[in-house]
Write a protein that holds these residues in place. Sequence first.
Motif, PDB file in Angstrom:
ATOM      1  N   UNK A   1       0.856  -1.187   0.000  1.00 45.38           N
ATOM      2  CA  UNK A   1       0.000   0.000   0.000  1.00 45.38           C
ATOM      3  C   UNK A   1       0.888   1.233   0.000  1.00 45.38           C
ATOM      4  N   UNK A   2       0.831   2.024  -1.075  1.00 44.90           N
ATOM      5  CA  UNK A   2       1.662   3.220  -1.210  1.00 44.90           C
ATOM      6  C   UNK A   2       0.925   4.488  -0.777  1.00 44.90           C
ATOM      7  N   UNK A   3      -0.041   4.405   0.119  1.00 39.95           N
ATOM      8  CA  UNK A   3      -0.805   5.542   0.649  1.00 39.95           C
ATOM      9  C   UNK A   3      -1.529   6.297  -0.477  1.00 39.95           C
ATOM     10  N   UNK A   4      -1.305   7.605  -0.570  1.00 40.41           N
ATOM     11  CA  UNK A   4      -2.019   8.400  -1.561  1.00 40.41           C
ATOM     12  C   UNK A   4      -1.597   8.107  -2.989  1.00 40.41           C
ATOM     13  N   UNK A   5      -0.449   7.435  -3.161  1.00 35.03           N
ATOM     14  CA  UNK A   5      -0.009   7.106  -4.513  1.00 35.03           C
ATOM     15  C   UNK A   5      -0.662   5.823  -5.049  1.00 35.03           C
ATOM     16  N   UNK A   6      -1.420   5.152  -4.237  1.00 37.82           N
ATOM     17  CA  UNK A   6      -2.096   3.942  -4.708  1.00 37.82           C
ATOM     18  C   UNK A   6      -1.375   2.692  -4.260  1.00 37.82           C
ATOM     19  N   UNK A   7      -1.256   1.741  -5.150  1.00 33.62           N
ATOM     20  CA  UNK A   7      -0.648   0.431  -4.860  1.00 33.62           C
ATOM     21  C   UNK A   7       0.702   0.327  -5.560  1.00 33.62           C
TER      22      UNK A   7
ATOM     23  N   UNK B   1       4.418   2.270  -9.261  1.00 34.47           N
ATOM     24  CA  UNK B   1       3.617   2.869  -8.182  1.00 34.47           C
ATOM     25  C   UNK B   1       2.483   3.658  -8.819  1.00 34.47           C
ATOM     26  N   UNK B   2       1.253   3.361  -8.404  1.00 29.68           N
ATOM     27  CA  UNK B   2       0.076   4.058  -8.917  1.00 29.68           C
ATOM     28  C   UNK B   2      -0.118   3.904 -10.407  1.00 29.68           C
ATOM     29  N   UNK B   3       0.242   2.739 -10.962  1.00 29.33           N
ATOM     30  CA  UNK B   3       0.077   2.482 -12.383  1.00 29.33           C
ATOM     31  C   UNK B   3       1.166   3.051 -13.249  1.00 29.33           C
ATOM     32  N   UNK B   4       2.210   3.644 -12.693  1.00 29.28           N
ATOM     33  CA  UNK B   4       3.304   4.238 -13.459  1.00 29.28           C
ATOM     34  C   UNK B   4       4.608   3.526 -13.103  1.00 29.28           C
ATOM     35  N   UNK B   5       5.401   3.157 -14.130  1.00 32.16           N
ATOM     36  CA  UNK B   5       6.675   2.479 -13.909  1.00 32.16           C
ATOM     37  C   UNK B   5       7.734   3.499 -13.542  1.00 32.16           C
ATOM     38  N   UNK B   6       8.317   3.350 -12.384  1.00 32.62           N
ATOM     39  CA  UNK B   6       9.342   4.275 -11.920  1.00 32.62           C
ATOM     40  C   UNK B   6      10.745   3.819 -12.300  1.00 32.62           C
TER      41      UNK B   6
END
Length: 390
Positions: free
Chosen positions: A194-200, A226-231
């Motif tokens: 769980x990444x808090x406000x950033x989603x999953x 994180x949150x559907x975006x590849x970091x």
Amino acid sequence: MNAMTLSRRNPLTLGLATALLLTAGVAPAWGQETDHASHHPAAKPTAAQSQAKPVDPRPSDHAHHATPSKPPAEPMEHGTQDHGSMDHGNMDHGAMKQGAADPAGSDHSTMDHSSMDHSGMDGSNMDHSGMDHASMGHQAGASQDLPATAEPHEPIPVVTPADRAAAFQDLDEHLMHGESIHSYWALDRLEVWDADEDGTGVAWEAMGWVGSDLNRLWLRSEGERVGGSTESADVEVLYGRAIARWWDAVAGVRHDFGFDGGSSRTYAALGVIGLAPYMFEVSATAYLGESGQVGIGAEAEYEMLFTNRLIGQWLVEGEAWSKDDPEVGIGSGLSTVEAGFRLRYEFHRQFAPYVGVVWERAYGGTADHRRAQSGDIDDTRIVAGVRIWF
């Protein structure tokens, strides 16, 4: 004066004289008979006679018909022997064994030796040199335990350097490797948090190889979303060669993908992969990139077996770079450090779900870049995932 005249005149005197004469003649014969009787005492009963059944005390009609088992010895006729010529004064009666049995006719098979008391016997003067101990069952190895400190019956030969060389040969000269092709593929970590406000958040780390015992082709990859975006995401293609027991040297290329308008990077890679003492799985790789950028990445894993299927995995990894690279968010010096513990249960050896906790922190120039982008430099998360290999 004759005896008749004396008897008439004094009958008392005649009686006394007659008694004295009789006493003088009978006494020697009576003494001899008594002395010889002491020389021949009654024989002791034999063992067979002592073990004979007792006589039934009940009356029997045939008791008067019993006959003795042995006729009585005939009495000695002393009349035919000249006892006057025997010198009894020189006889050693102390050396005579009274009642001794005849050794030639004795039957020792019926004697009970268990009741004999041998504690007073002195065996120190006994000569055992003529005894045949082999027939007594005293030969070597005959049911008698030796003490732990006893010397062996057959001496143990001394181990020579030639014996050691034959037992422990130099494997470097005779080591043989198989030429068959094998492969191993593993999704070592596929986890979410769980990444808090950033989603999953989602992270992965995968590796695999194909080849023989000496030569292999290695593939490695890891990344985060994180949150559907590849970091971040990278892939490595390496050639591996066995250089020692449990150790391979690898060389190849690494490529970092760029996302959301970021730049990609390609590096030459050189490192080692192996099993360190105490079962630590170690991987260390150096990277050489554009404009002289040099980096190093290292990772160590250790597994604890609580049971055959419940296994805990400790992980520590980190990266360091020689130069700042703001386009990809890298600063000089120590870049990032990650440590974690994951507890998995292997329902099947090739499939094991797990839960764990992971801590990550950025340092140096990398931490400055994250602060500038309003990011966290320190993060602790609870993860859940699965481990698969085939």
